[in-house]
Design a protein around this motif. Sequence first.
Motif, short mmCIF file in Angstrom:
data_model
loop_
_atom_site.label_atom_id
_atom_site.label_comp_id
_atom_site.label_asym_id
_atom_site.label_seq_id
_atom_site.Cartn_x
_atom_site.Cartn_y
_atom_site.Cartn_z
N UNK A 125 0.83 -1.20 0.00
CA UNK A 125 0.00 0.00 0.00
C UNK A 125 0.87 1.26 0.00
N UNK A 126 1.99 1.22 0.69
CA UNK A 126 2.89 2.37 0.71
C UNK A 126 3.48 2.62 -0.68
N UNK A 127 3.85 1.54 -1.35
CA UNK A 127 4.41 1.69 -2.70
C UNK A 127 3.35 2.27 -3.62
N UNK A 128 2.13 1.80 -3.44
CA UNK A 128 1.02 2.31 -4.24
C UNK A 128 0.76 3.79 -3.91
N UNK A 187 6.06 -2.66 -16.15
CA UNK A 187 5.02 -2.49 -17.15
C UNK A 187 4.10 -3.69 -17.28
N UNK A 188 4.21 -4.63 -16.36
CA UNK A 188 3.42 -5.87 -16.47
C UNK A 188 2.42 -5.98 -15.33
N UNK A 189 2.88 -5.62 -14.13
CA UNK A 189 2.00 -5.84 -12.99
C UNK A 189 1.92 -4.58 -12.14
N UNK A 190 0.72 -4.26 -11.69
CA UNK A 190 0.51 -2.99 -10.97
C UNK A 190 -0.36 -3.21 -9.74
N UNK A 191 -0.16 -2.35 -8.74
CA UNK A 191 -1.02 -2.36 -7.55
C UNK A 191 -2.17 -1.37 -7.76
N UNK A 192 -3.33 -1.77 -7.32
CA UNK A 192 -4.49 -0.88 -7.39
C UNK A 192 -5.17 -0.90 -6.02
N UNK A 193 -5.19 0.24 -5.33
CA UNK A 193 -5.81 0.15 -3.99
C UNK A 193 -7.32 0.25 -4.09
N UNK A 194 -7.97 -0.55 -3.27
CA UNK A 194 -9.45 -0.61 -3.31
C UNK A 194 -10.07 -0.21 -1.97
N UNK A 195 -9.32 -0.35 -0.89
CA UNK A 195 -9.81 0.19 0.39
C UNK A 195 -8.63 0.89 1.06
N UNK A 196 -8.95 1.75 2.03
CA UNK A 196 -7.91 2.37 2.85
C UNK A 196 -8.29 2.22 4.31
N UNK A 197 -7.29 2.22 5.17
CA UNK A 197 -7.54 2.14 6.60
C UNK A 197 -7.94 0.75 7.05
N UNK A 203 -3.08 -7.15 -12.20
CA UNK A 203 -3.35 -6.14 -11.17
C UNK A 203 -3.47 -6.84 -9.82
N UNK A 204 -2.95 -6.19 -8.78
CA UNK A 204 -3.14 -6.69 -7.42
C UNK A 204 -4.00 -5.69 -6.67
#
Length: 450
Positions: free
Chosen positions: A10-13, A143-153, A193-194
């Motif tokens: 999450x920090x990297x994102x 360029x292949x795999x990315x983080x996508x945040x969906x919730x916080x906290x 995507x993660x």
Amino acid sequence: MYIESYGCQMNFSDSEIVTSILSKEGFDATKDITQADLVFVNTCSIREKAELTVRKRLEFYNSIKRNKNPKMLVGVLGCMAERLKEKFLEEEKLVDIVVGPDSYRDLPNLITEVEDGRKAVNVFLSLEETYADISPIRLRGNGVSAFVSITRGCDNMCSFCVVPFTRGRERSRDPESIIEECRELFKNGYKEVTLLGQNVDSYLWYGGGAKKDFKKASKDARENSVRFADLLEKVAKINPLLRVRFSTSNPQDMSIDVIDMISKYNNICKYIHLPVQSGSDKILKLMKRGYNRSEYIKLIDDIKKRIPDCAISMDMISGFCSESENDHLETLSLMDYVKYDFGYMFKYSERPNTSAARMKDDVSDTTKQRRLSEIIAKQQSHSFLHMNDKIGQTLEVLIEGVSKKSDQHFFGRTTYNSTVVFEKKEKKIGDYVMVKIENCTSATLQGKII
Ligand code: SAH
Ligand code: F3S
């Protein structure tokens, strides 16, 4: 600007969100710290060691500031900023800006304040902020795999954990903005995507607002709400060639719907990170984890019944307050039952202000360390079993990059999240290939493209 990140995904994102916010202000990212006008460190508070690492980096920035780049501004972002607030400015004289995880939109103003000669702090925690409309600038560039945040906290308040204090109340991001971001990634060549959150299974969207207010929402909003299984399906449907991963699942919230969704879609990876923390009921209760050993085992059984080959990993803490030798043996026996594919294992580290900080941290460091070593040794043998099992199988691998050890080889991952190394042939990064597994260590598989 130059930005360095420590801690969880999450920090990297978040650093990618920060980069995006500042690029709109005209800041370009540089990988050379001595060139930077603005240096940010995105920090982690999860264990004392994580905080010490950041303190060391600040010393290093200080030496650069003194010797090479006197005009450089230093900002502390993330969990340590939130935990220490103004104290940071007193403790670390070189720090100019302190910004908590929900205040990144305020960065341009804060930078102006500092340029006017003041120190700038914003550690406001929000009930709504999800940065939904901000397109992250990807820093981890394969360029292949990315983080996508969906919730916080996080609202769970596990007794040992500082996250609810540093990242605030749990809130979910608008599903449309998540789908849009994933679609865009796929269009730009990304293949994986993660989906990120402290507790993805409690994802809940009902038109905005904090999760705790769901009960007060209109009937219509509640009936049209989107839960994690629904979200997974929406993302999986974008394209069968887009792999979907997610992290972290909290055992107390993981539902059968989610497990069924994994088995329904080939592109949802068969890998679940399911932190357990301990195998002892006494300790789980003190940790306020919200499940007991038998409920956890039932969940594992449900997963294995529905997806027999599903890979499962855990987080484990050794030496939590009052942990006896017997409790530790329960942890080892649980590991023997589950036989995890991977594990992330830690010594208990007391964090200020958590409810566990009021308990006695009474397991000696030697004992914590010895128990941790036993847990790690067991995990290595289990990881090796799983790796060994794959020998002879032909598995689909998404190519993620060139092997660190040989430029003639690629590495990539299987659906089970295991890393595979193989000869390049005419393939390229981002391709899917079928690899026949021929050999392994406890950490990697080796094979040949067929
Ligand atoms: N949301 C995740 C945990 C996030 S923190 C969950 O549901 O479990 C990542 C891991 O750090 C935790 O799973 C735990 O194993 C470890 N951890 C958290 N606080 C810790 C502490 N005070 N000491 C040691 N390890 C800790
Ligand atoms: Fe921490 Fe427990 Fe949440 S470990 S992040 S409080 S689920």
